[in-house]
Design an enzyme around this catalytic site. Sequence first.
Site, short mmCIF file in Angstrom:
data_model
loop_
_atom_site.label_atom_id
_atom_site.label_comp_id
_atom_site.label_asym_id
_atom_site.label_seq_id
_atom_site.Cartn_x
_atom_site.Cartn_y
_atom_site.Cartn_z
CE1 TYR A 78 0.76 5.33 -1.45
CE2 TYR A 78 0.37 7.14 -2.24
CZ TYR A 78 -0.60 6.84 -2.54
OH TYR A 78 -0.83 6.13 -3.23
CB SER A 98 0.04 7.85 -6.29
OG SER A 98 -0.77 8.91 -5.22
#
Length: 325
Positions: free
Chosen positions: A152, A127
Site C-alpha cells: 500500500y 499516506s
Amino acid sequence: MKFLITGCGGFIGFHLSLYLLKNKKKVYGIDTINNYYKRELKLKRLKILKKFKNFYFEKIDISNKKKLDSFFDKNNIDYIVNLAAYAGVQYSLKNPAIYFKTNEIGFYNLLENAKRKNIKKILFASSSSVAGNSNSNVFSEFDNTDSPISLYAATKKNNEILAHFYAVNYKIKIIGVRFFTVYGPYGRPDLSIFKFTQAIKNNKILELYNNGYHFRDFTFINDAIKCLVKLINLREFHKLDRQNNAYFQIFNLGGGEKIKITTVVKILEKLLKKKAAVKKAPMRKGDIVFSRSSTKKLYRNIKYYPKTKIQNGLKLFVDWFKDEV
C-alpha cells in the site's frame, strides 16, 4: 468551481464532498462502492450527499479508462480531488493486484485526463505510511521515503513520483497530502478506533499488535477537512517551498503528536464506561511502529494544522457510534 471528488463514498471523500456541497459548490462524485468494507456505510454516506441538488454521482472505477474518459468528455471539471484508493496495509499484502489497478493505473488515468482536458489543479491522497519505519522522531515532508514496508505504501509513493512528473512537465498544480490516521464520525470500520470501540461495546476481544507498543499521530476528520479546503484554495506555495517546485508539493496532514495506542484504549473505556478485554499479539508484517508528523510546512502555507485533542475527538466519534452503529 466544479469539483470532481473520486472516492466520494469513502470516509474522507464523503466529508469533503459534504463540506463543499454545504458551501454551494458543484460536486461530481464517483465511486465503485466496493466491498473492501461493508457497503452499508458507504451507501449511508452517499444517501446524505444525494440530498443536495448540486451533487452529481456516477458509479465509475477510475481504473476503467474508457468510462473515465467518457465522464471527462461529458463534464467540465475545474478541480480534481483523488481520494479513490484501496487502503490498508494488511489487505494490500493479500490482494496486490487491485492496489496496482486502482491506486496506480486509476491515478494515471486521472492525470492523463487532466492533461487532455487542460485541468490545472489536482489534490490527491498519499499516506503517512510512505515513511516506513523511519528513524526520525518527527516525520517531515523532506525525509527520505525510498523504503516503504508495505505494498500500500509503495503504491502511494509511486503516486507521488507520477504526480511530480505530470506537474513539472504539463504545468499542473498538484498537491499530495500524506494523511496521518484520520478518524471521526462515519469513519472506516477497518481502522483501529472503530474496531476498538466496537469490541469494547460488544464485549469482544480487542487485539493489540506488537503487544500494544504502537504509536500513531491521530487526526480528527473535521480538522482534516479544514486543512484540505485551505490547501484547495491555496493560490501560491510559500516562498521557502516554491524554491523547490512551483507546481508540485507534498504536505503532511497530522496533529504532530505521537499517541500510544493503549492510551486510546483507556480513553475509549472511560467514554464507553466499560473495560476492554485486551489480548496482546505480535507485530504484523508491514505495520509501522510509530508515526508523528511535522506540521511546519502545513502551517507555513495555510496558517493552520489539526488541533483537536484525542480526548475530544474520540468523544465525538463515540457519540456518533452510539447513535449510528
